[in-house]
Design a protein around this motif. Sequence first.
Motif, PDB file in Angstrom:
ATOM      1  N   ASN A 148      43.817  28.464  36.330  1.00 57.15           N
ATOM      2  CA  ASN A 148      44.447  29.579  35.608  1.00 57.15           C
ATOM      3  C   ASN A 148      45.910  29.272  35.320  1.00 57.15           C
ATOM      4  O   ASN A 148      46.400  29.499  34.220  1.00 57.15           O
ATOM      5  N   ALA A 149      46.606  28.771  36.335  1.00 55.02           N
ATOM      6  CA  ALA A 149      48.029  28.469  36.154  1.00 55.02           C
ATOM      7  C   ALA A 149      48.209  27.484  34.998  1.00 55.02           C
ATOM      8  O   ALA A 149      49.090  27.662  34.148  1.00 55.02           O
ATOM      9  N   ILE A 150      47.335  26.479  34.935  1.00 53.71           N
ATOM     10  CA  ILE A 150      47.447  25.491  33.848  1.00 53.71           C
ATOM     11  C   ILE A 150      47.195  26.182  32.499  1.00 53.71           C
ATOM     12  O   ILE A 150      47.907  25.977  31.530  1.00 53.71           O
ATOM     13  N   LYS A 151      46.168  27.063  32.502  1.00 53.02           N
ATOM     14  CA  LYS A 151      45.802  27.742  31.244  1.00 53.02           C
ATOM     15  C   LYS A 151      46.923  28.642  30.731  1.00 53.02           C
ATOM     16  O   LYS A 151      47.162  28.749  29.545  1.00 53.02           O
ATOM     17  N   TYR A 152      47.577  29.323  31.688  1.00 54.21           N
ATOM     18  CA  TYR A 152      48.533  30.352  31.267  1.00 54.21           C
ATOM     19  C   TYR A 152      49.998  29.926  31.403  1.00 54.21           C
ATOM     20  O   TYR A 152      50.878  30.759  31.439  1.00 54.21           O
ATOM     21  N   THR A 153      50.225  28.613  31.502  1.00 53.23           N
ATOM     22  CA  THR A 153      51.604  28.129  31.539  1.00 53.23           C
ATOM     23  C   THR A 153      51.806  27.164  30.381  1.00 53.23           C
ATOM     24  O   THR A 153      51.430  25.988  30.470  1.00 53.23           O
ATOM     25  N   ALA A 169      42.376  32.754  25.436  1.00 53.64           N
ATOM     26  CA  ALA A 169      42.235  31.670  26.412  1.00 53.64           C
ATOM     27  C   ALA A 169      40.778  31.461  26.782  1.00 53.64           C
ATOM     28  O   ALA A 169      39.977  32.386  26.730  1.00 53.64           O
ATOM     29  N   GLN A 170      40.495  30.214  27.155  1.00 49.46           N
ATOM     30  CA  GLN A 170      39.143  29.901  27.559  1.00 49.46           C
ATOM     31  C   GLN A 170      38.862  30.522  28.925  1.00 49.46           C
ATOM     32  O   GLN A 170      39.742  30.582  29.772  1.00 49.46           O
ATOM     33  N   GLY A 171      37.667  30.992  29.153  1.00 51.67           N
ATOM     34  CA  GLY A 171      37.336  31.571  30.460  1.00 51.67           C
ATOM     35  C   GLY A 171      36.378  32.727  30.295  1.00 51.67           C
ATOM     36  O   GLY A 171      36.245  33.291  29.216  1.00 51.67           O
ATOM     37  N   THR A 172      35.708  33.047  31.380  1.00 47.99           N
ATOM     38  CA  THR A 172      34.706  34.117  31.322  1.00 47.99           C
ATOM     39  C   THR A 172      35.128  35.316  32.149  1.00 47.99           C
ATOM     40  O   THR A 172      34.391  36.281  32.270  1.00 47.99           O
ATOM     41  N   GLY A 173      36.316  35.242  32.756  1.00 48.96           N
ATOM     42  CA  GLY A 173      36.764  36.364  33.573  1.00 48.96           C
ATOM     43  C   GLY A 173      36.030  36.456  34.889  1.00 48.96           C
ATOM     44  O   GLY A 173      35.900  37.537  35.462  1.00 48.96           O
ATOM     45  N   LEU A 174      35.541  35.323  35.370  1.00 43.44           N
ATOM     46  CA  LEU A 174      34.794  35.348  36.632  1.00 43.44           C
ATOM     47  C   LEU A 174      35.565  34.733  37.782  1.00 43.44           C
ATOM     48  O   LEU A 174      35.352  35.064  38.948  1.00 43.44           O
ATOM     49  N   GLY A 175      36.466  33.791  37.438  1.00 42.73           N
ATOM     50  CA  GLY A 175      37.145  32.991  38.468  1.00 42.73           C
ATOM     51  C   GLY A 175      37.765  33.830  39.572  1.00 42.73           C
ATOM     52  O   GLY A 175      37.463  33.645  40.751  1.00 42.73           O
ATOM     53  N   LEU A 176      38.607  34.790  39.186  1.00 44.59           N
ATOM     54  CA  LEU A 176      39.322  35.558  40.214  1.00 44.59           C
ATOM     55  C   LEU A 176      38.394  36.506  40.966  1.00 44.59           C
ATOM     56  O   LEU A 176      38.591  36.750  42.154  1.00 44.59           O
ATOM     57  N   SER A 177      37.374  37.027  40.271  1.00 48.41           N
ATOM     58  CA  SER A 177      36.468  37.924  40.994  1.00 48.41           C
ATOM     59  C   SER A 177      35.686  37.125  42.028  1.00 48.41           C
ATOM     60  O   SER A 177      35.366  37.636  43.112  1.00 48.41           O
ATOM     61  N   ILE A 178      35.405  35.875  41.720  1.00 53.75           N
ATOM     62  CA  ILE A 178      34.734  35.023  42.711  1.00 53.75           C
ATOM     63  C   ILE A 178      35.678  34.775  43.891  1.00 53.75           C
ATOM     64  O   ILE A 178      35.282  34.843  45.056  1.00 53.75           O
ATOM     65  N   ARG A 189      43.305  45.276  37.007  1.00 51.01           N
ATOM     66  CA  ARG A 189      41.978  44.817  36.549  1.00 51.01           C
ATOM     67  C   ARG A 189      41.712  43.356  36.848  1.00 51.01           C
ATOM     68  O   ARG A 189      40.599  42.864  36.657  1.00 51.01           O
ATOM     69  N   ILE A 190      42.761  42.674  37.329  1.00 50.63           N
ATOM     70  CA  ILE A 190      42.700  41.226  37.445  1.00 50.63           C
ATOM     71  C   ILE A 190      41.492  40.706  38.232  1.00 50.63           C
ATOM     72  O   ILE A 190      40.861  39.737  37.841  1.00 50.63           O
ATOM     73  N   PHE A 191      41.155  41.376  39.342  1.00 53.47           N
ATOM     74  CA  PHE A 191      40.072  40.843  40.175  1.00 53.47           C
ATOM     75  C   PHE A 191      38.702  41.418  39.809  1.00 53.47           C
ATOM     76  O   PHE A 191      37.729  41.163  40.483  1.00 53.47           O
ATOM     77  N   GLY A 209      52.693  35.216  32.697  1.00 51.13           N
ATOM     78  CA  GLY A 209      52.696  36.391  33.575  1.00 51.13           C
ATOM     79  C   GLY A 209      51.677  37.432  33.157  1.00 51.13           C
ATOM     80  O   GLY A 209      50.961  37.271  32.160  1.00 51.13           O
ATOM     81  N   ILE A 210      51.609  38.517  33.940  1.00 45.94           N
ATOM     82  CA  ILE A 210      50.595  39.552  33.691  1.00 45.94           C
ATOM     83  C   ILE A 210      51.297  40.910  33.551  1.00 45.94           C
ATOM     84  O   ILE A 210      52.076  41.295  34.427  1.00 45.94           O
ATOM     85  N   PRO A 211      51.040  41.625  32.474  1.00 42.02           N
ATOM     86  CA  PRO A 211      51.692  42.938  32.305  1.00 42.02           C
ATOM     87  C   PRO A 211      51.260  43.920  33.405  1.00 42.02           C
ATOM     88  O   PRO A 211      50.105  43.890  33.845  1.00 42.02           O
TER      89      PRO A 211
HETATM   90  P1  ADP Z   1      39.146  33.500  33.425  1.00 37.42           P
HETATM   91  O1  ADP Z   1      38.058  32.566  33.822  1.00 37.42           O
HETATM   92  O2  ADP Z   1      38.844  34.213  32.156  1.00 37.42           O
HETATM   93  O3  ADP Z   1      40.496  32.897  33.473  1.00 37.42           O
HETATM   94  P2  ADP Z   1      39.839  34.835  35.854  1.00 37.42           P
HETATM   95  O4  ADP Z   1      39.033  35.815  36.630  1.00 37.42           O
HETATM   96  O5  ADP Z   1      40.167  33.581  36.515  1.00 37.42           O
HETATM   97  O6  ADP Z   1      39.059  34.645  34.506  1.00 37.42           O
HETATM   98  O7  ADP Z   1      41.174  35.557  35.420  1.00 37.42           O
HETATM   99  C1  ADP Z   1      41.113  36.844  34.865  1.00 37.42           C
HETATM  100  C2  ADP Z   1      42.275  37.084  33.936  1.00 37.42           C
HETATM  101  O8  ADP Z   1      43.473  37.111  34.704  1.00 37.42           O
HETATM  102  C3  ADP Z   1      42.492  35.994  32.928  1.00 37.42           C
HETATM  103  O9  ADP Z   1      41.721  36.229  31.764  1.00 37.42           O
HETATM  104  C4  ADP Z   1      43.988  36.075  32.657  1.00 37.42           C
HETATM  105  O10 ADP Z   1      44.230  37.017  31.644  1.00 37.42           O
HETATM  106  C5  ADP Z   1      44.580  36.614  33.957  1.00 37.42           C
HETATM  107  N1  ADP Z   1      45.232  35.534  34.755  1.00 37.42           N
HETATM  108  C6  ADP Z   1      44.715  34.866  35.782  1.00 37.42           C
HETATM  109  N2  ADP Z   1      45.594  33.971  36.292  1.00 37.42           N
HETATM  110  C7  ADP Z   1      46.707  34.084  35.554  1.00 37.42           C
HETATM  111  C8  ADP Z   1      47.994  33.437  35.572  1.00 37.42           C
HETATM  112  N3  ADP Z   1      48.300  32.471  36.456  1.00 37.42           N
HETATM  113  N4  ADP Z   1      48.893  33.816  34.641  1.00 37.42           N
HETATM  114  C9  ADP Z   1      48.612  34.789  33.749  1.00 37.42           C
HETATM  115  N5  ADP Z   1      47.414  35.435  33.675  1.00 37.42           N
HETATM  116  C10 ADP Z   1      46.478  35.089  34.561  1.00 37.42           C
END
Ligand code: ADP
Length: 638
Positions: A400-405, A451-460, A439-441, A431-433
Amino acid sequence: MENELLSLVPEYIPLGLGVYDRDGYLKYANNTTLKMFGVTMKDIYNINIFDDPNITAEDKELLKQGLNVSFETDYDFDLCEKFYETAIKGIRKYFVTKVTIMQDSEGNRQGYILTCEDVTLKKMQEQKIIESYKKIKSTQKELSLALNAGKLTSWNYYVSEGMFYKFDVQVENIEKRSLQFIYESIHPDDRSKFVALLEAVTHKQKLPENKITLRVLEINSENYCYYSFVYSAVEDEEGRVVIITFIQRDITEDIIYQQNLIMAKNKAEEADKLKSTFLANMSHEIRTPLNAIVGFSELLTETDDTEEKLEYKQLIETNSEILLKLIGDILDLSKIEVGSIDINRQKLNLCQLCDELYRSFQQRIKNPKVTLKFINPYTKCVAYFDKYRFIQVFTNFVTNAIKYTPQGEITMGYECTPERVRIYVRDSGIGIPDEKKHRIFNRFEKLDTFAQGTGLGLSICKAIADTTGGEVGFESKVNAGSEFWYIGYSEVEYIEKSEMSDTEKSPKDIEHSLVTSSIKIKDLSILIAEDNNSNFLLIKKLLKDNQLTRAITGVEAIEKIKAQTFDIVFMDIRMPVMNGLEATASIREFNQITPIIALTANAFESDRENALAAGCNHFMTKPVKKHELMELLSKYCR
Ligand code: ADP
């Protein structure tokens, strides 16, 4: 004349009058008596008072003793059949009777006077009143029971008094409340509704509904209960409203139930929406890398340019990795859905593991504007975690850090106390508003569609933390970056680096890793148990400098190992005749030395466990990557 008048008196007074002689024989009865008892004088002349069955034995005894008696009789004419002849049959009358003893001046008994009053009508009215009273009482009780069962309370509001009286069976202790008190116990937002209602009913205006709901303070509490009120007005003879009756019902439970239902419905709708979005995402997420893989594979076969080939190969590899991660996440999700995440704690050398992770993460950073730092404050650190899950959490944070930096620095590291390890990944990204933080988790929650992703990583990650008794969290500021952390609880042994030493990764370590990966592995004797031709071909290409032997079934693999010594065996799990697990178990009965690496497309944790339990040294999932193969060969065959 006067005597004549007086002689008429006994005949006309509305009181029965009977005169008995000293022995109790009836000698005279007035007209009223004859009518009351339905007799003629002849019928009753000379009946004896002491034979009268309607006078009790005790009263007769008292009379004999010379005492006057008075009594009330429920007069039974049927009892008198043998006593005298009467025209009255089958009815009852109530008489109040007095027997007075007549004496002469010397006190000698001369006879008896019996006066008798017919009180039947009065008695029947009295009984009717008693019956009605009983009925009212029982109706009140029933009403009170019904009110209690229905959680109802009834109040009468007396308009002129401005007082509310509560309905109560116990009329003596009726509760009353002033209008002011009631007004103040109503929720401020509902008060105007209540006042409007009183006004309208008092002035006989028509209201749209004869029911309102108000929030009312619970007694001795700061909580409000929900009550629904139905009401009706009572008018006086001039048509003025004098009383308003309210029936109040406690509907707090119903309202809470309703609110919960609405919440559950909204949640279900939200979940449904998220699932649909997830499926749409998923389709997109699968098709995108697949498209690249298929497209570049085709191009690869068409080009002779070495540089282009290398570029296509890299693109295919990157996209394959994306697909693999996606599949891993979906598998994990299915486990979370059934609540069965496997956790296998094992002793981990965190210095080494984090170091390895750092190196592999570094490979993933393709953006030259981003640097990855690793802070390792320890020379030794041993803790007990599930290795796979530990890596998964770290990987999710870093990915995630790589994706969002888009540019800047990402720092990964860990800190210990004797009972816990905190891993963290800090970035200087987007960053995150604040409004999206909660809703993040959540599952399928993806804040950015770009961004690429399915929104599963953090919930896992959260599910892993929940299952392992750990914690996850983050701090983030828009355009300043985020820090995601995981705290895992375990016994931890660690030695801190001396304060003087550089906590970041030393160039020597990097050098070491390059040396390891550049070791050339060749001339090993390797058995490949693999039934699929393409897969075998792929391994053959990857291990081309070695001597390969192929087995197509588990049985064949056993035979080959019995016949020849191999440096290492790659064992597919799904094979015809005998599968890889059974084959490995049989091999281990006569050969415990030759390393056997399970090679399979079954990526569940349970598959890994089964392979290790059967006797495999290592478990590797397909698709096979060259550097992993090399690392394994260097580890087991050096
Ligand atoms: P995804 O696989 O879509 O990244 P995650 O569950 O890992 O799903 O993350 C959920 C959301 O949290 C992401 O879509 C992103 O918007 C936000 N997020 C997670 N990590 C970061 C981060 N380091 N910086 C900014 N936003 C983040």
